[in-house]
Design an enzyme around this catalytic site. Structure first.
Site, PDB file in Angstrom:
ATOM      1  N   GLU A 186       0.991  -1.685  -0.089  1.00 38.93           N
ATOM      2  CA  GLU A 186      -0.325  -0.366  -0.482  1.00 38.93           C
ATOM      3  C   GLU A 186       0.831   1.436   0.556  1.00 38.93           C
ATOM      4  OE1 GLU A 186      -2.951  -0.171   3.442  1.00 38.93           O
ATOM      5  OE2 GLU A 186      -3.752  -2.104   2.673  1.00 38.93           O
ATOM      6  N   GLU A 372      -5.335  -8.400   0.943  1.00 43.01           N
ATOM      7  CA  GLU A 372      -5.828  -8.106   2.714  1.00 43.01           C
ATOM      8  C   GLU A 372      -6.739  -7.524   2.477  1.00 43.01           C
ATOM      9  OE1 GLU A 372      -4.020  -4.668   4.621  1.00 43.01           O
ATOM     10  OE2 GLU A 372      -1.578  -5.387   4.048  1.00 43.01           O
TER      11      GLU A 372
HETATM   12  C1  FCB Z   1      -3.775  -1.797   5.927  1.00 43.69           C
HETATM   13  C2  FCB Z   1      -2.643  -2.415   6.188  1.00 43.69           C
HETATM   14  C3  FCB Z   1      -2.682  -3.140   7.281  1.00 43.69           C
HETATM   15  C4  FCB Z   1      -3.722  -2.884   8.735  1.00 43.69           C
HETATM   16  C5  FCB Z   1      -4.693  -3.032   7.767  1.00 43.69           C
HETATM   17  C6  FCB Z   1      -6.053  -2.825   8.830  1.00 43.69           C
HETATM   18  O1  FCB Z   1      -4.229  -0.384   5.376  1.00 43.69           O
HETATM   19  O2  FCB Z   1      -2.039  -2.912   5.179  1.00 43.69           O
HETATM   20  O3  FCB Z   1      -1.014  -3.034   8.166  1.00 43.69           O
HETATM   21  O4  FCB Z   1      -3.063  -1.755   8.963  1.00 43.69           O
HETATM   22  O5  FCB Z   1      -4.800  -1.707   7.130  1.00 43.69           O
END
Ligand code: FCB
Length: 474
Positions: A186, A372
């Site tokens: 990210e 994620e």
């Molecule tokens: C994302 C991050 C991860 C975590 C989630 C909730 O943006 O990559 O580390 O904090 O959010």
């Protein structure tokens, strides 16, 4: 799981799984994984020759994180990793996305790797392999060595070069134990939360620096892809970008244009150059000189170098509208309703389908991994010793069904890594936001699988039994 309580067993029986025919739509090699990041779980901030990162500095600055929380101890995974990996096996998970800490591997951000850190990560990765766990390793999940921030941080081009050198050394040291690498996690958060809103480390508030950081992060990715190809020609490489579903508040042209600006400055500025080889006209016009002045000849060829898979992190649908007072992008934004996680983030599974379809149609034909996706809720250990996180079970079912919908619509999705394996240090929000499928009692460091862990385990078992007959006839 061996230790499921009778009460949890009943709750599990009442919690539907994903319909078998939908599960069967997923490709045979689909990975059901879990995800973590080094600074959020490792702790041992002053051990093993680790140097300070921007997150140590930020979290130790009064007032910047909730309750003044920091990652000094976190889940103490640095010392507890063998039991944690055993637990992962117990949860039935064999695909694990983790990150390695740059400031552990290179205290000052350049030069030879720290031998103790290499030993630590080799032991961890060997431990994963012995247990049949396949690692997907992220090289940078936000923990820039503080000396590199002191030298200018991501707004400075040299940081991208340092990152490529770190990637080369790290992949040379660990590459025999890892098949799949992610360069950056990210970069939007690193650039815009780190250098524009100041909500994340290093906490600067300067729009032009944030835009410069965005380009240098893209460049760091491209340079690292080349470095990884050299060090480990067989490895598969990708980047994990957050892709947000952005909608205008009304269908008036001003709000539609505002949503497009936000899309340019959060999604497209990272997806365009990596997958389409250039910043689009929209991105160039929204980011203007701040972007154009840092792009040098040849950069876009570096950034657009072919990768092997696309990592998509997805959390939210966001509503945007035009607002002349609304900062450099002249807009306002808020999470879409219903905003039901403890973060106030939206729970709208269709958004994940939309995002996956969009990435496949507009950006790349590469296989996609959802690297994620997850939610924080007000989880607690109840008097019977259970964590009954029904909301997370619902969430996971909804979002995994959304993945199957994308697959049914022709998107090549190969994996889903739920965020997160353990409750952990949630950056500026500290320990108050619990995203884990496994509850962590921070006072004792005891791990308690939540109902969602049992649910995920059952889903994976159902999936395995679907695949079994195919394997036998194959
Ligand atoms: C994302 C991050 C991860 C975590 C989630 C909730 O943006 O990559 O580390 O904090 O959010």
């Amino acid at each position: 799981m061996s230790n499921i309580s009778p009460r949890q067993r009943t709750r599990l029986a009442e919690s539907p799984s994903i319909a078998p025919e939908r599960l069967a739509a997923l490709p045979a090699d689909f990975r059901f994984g879990l995800s973590t990041a080094a600074y959020q779980i490792e702790g041992a901030a002053h051990e093993g020759g680790r140097g300070p990162s921007i997150w140590d500095t930020f979290s130790h600055t009064p007032g910047l994180t909730a309750n003044g929380d920091n990652g000094d101890v976190a889940c103490d995974h640095y010392h507890r990793w063998p039991a944690d990996l055993d637990l992962m096996v117990d949860v039935g998970v064999r695909d694990y996305r983790l990150s390695v800490s740059w400031s552990r591997l290179q205290q000052s951000g350049f030069g030879p790797l720290n031998g103790e850190a290499v030993e630590f990560y080799r032991a961890l990765l060997e431990g994963a392999r012995e247990r049949g766990i396949r690692p997907l390793v992220t090289l940078y999940h936000w923990d820039l060595p503080q000396p590199l921030e002191d030298a200018g941080g991501w707004p400075v081009r040299a940081t991208a070069e340092r990152f490529a050198e770190y990637a080369a050394r790290t992949v040379a040291a660990l590459g025999d134990l890892v098949d799949d690498w992610i360069t950056l996690n990210e970069p939007w958060c690193s650039a815009f939360l780190g250098y524009h809103t100041g909500a994340h480390a290093p906490g600067r508030r300067n729009w032009a620096e944030a835009v410069a950081a965005a380009h240098h992060l893209n460049l760091a990715h491209g340079l690292a892809v080349a470095a990884i190809r050299d060090a480990a020609p067989e490895a598969l490489v990708g980047i994990a970008n957050i892709v947000t579903d952005i909608r205008p508040r009304t269908d008036g042209p001003a709000d539609i244009a505002a949503a497009a600006r936000l899309d340019a400055a959060s999604n497209r500025v990272f997806l365009d150059p990596v997958y389409l080889g250039d910043y689009s006209a929209q991105v160039r016009s929204v980011l203007g000189d701040a972007l154009i002045s840092v792009v040098r000849a040849g950069d876009l060829d570096v950034i657009g170098a072919p990768t092997d898979f696309a990592g998509v992190n997805h959390y939210q649908r966001v509503i945007a509208w035009h607002d002349d007072e609304g900062g450099p992008l002249r807009l306002g934004e808020r999470p879409a309703e219903p905003a039901t996680t403890s973060f106030g983030w939206s729970v709208i599974p269709e958004s994940l389908t939309e995002v996956l379809v969009r990435v496949a149609r507009e950006f790349t034909a590469l296989p996609i991994h959802v690297t994620e996706n997850g939610a924080s809720f007000h989880d607690y250990l109840d008097p019977a010793g259970d964590v009954v996180d029904l909301a997370r079970v619902e969430y996971l079912r909804g979002y995994l069904e959304a993945v199957t919908t994308a697959v049914e619509r022709g998107v090549d999705v190969r994996g889903y890594y739920a965020w997160s394996f353990l409750d952990n240090f949630e950056w500026a929000e500290g320990y108050g936001k619990r995203f884990g499928l496994v509850f962590v009692d921070y006072a004792t460091q005891r791990r308690i699988p939540k109902l969602s862990a049992h649910w995920y385990q059952r889903l994976i078992a159902e999936r395995m039994s679907q695949l079994q007959p195919a394997r036998i006839t194959a």
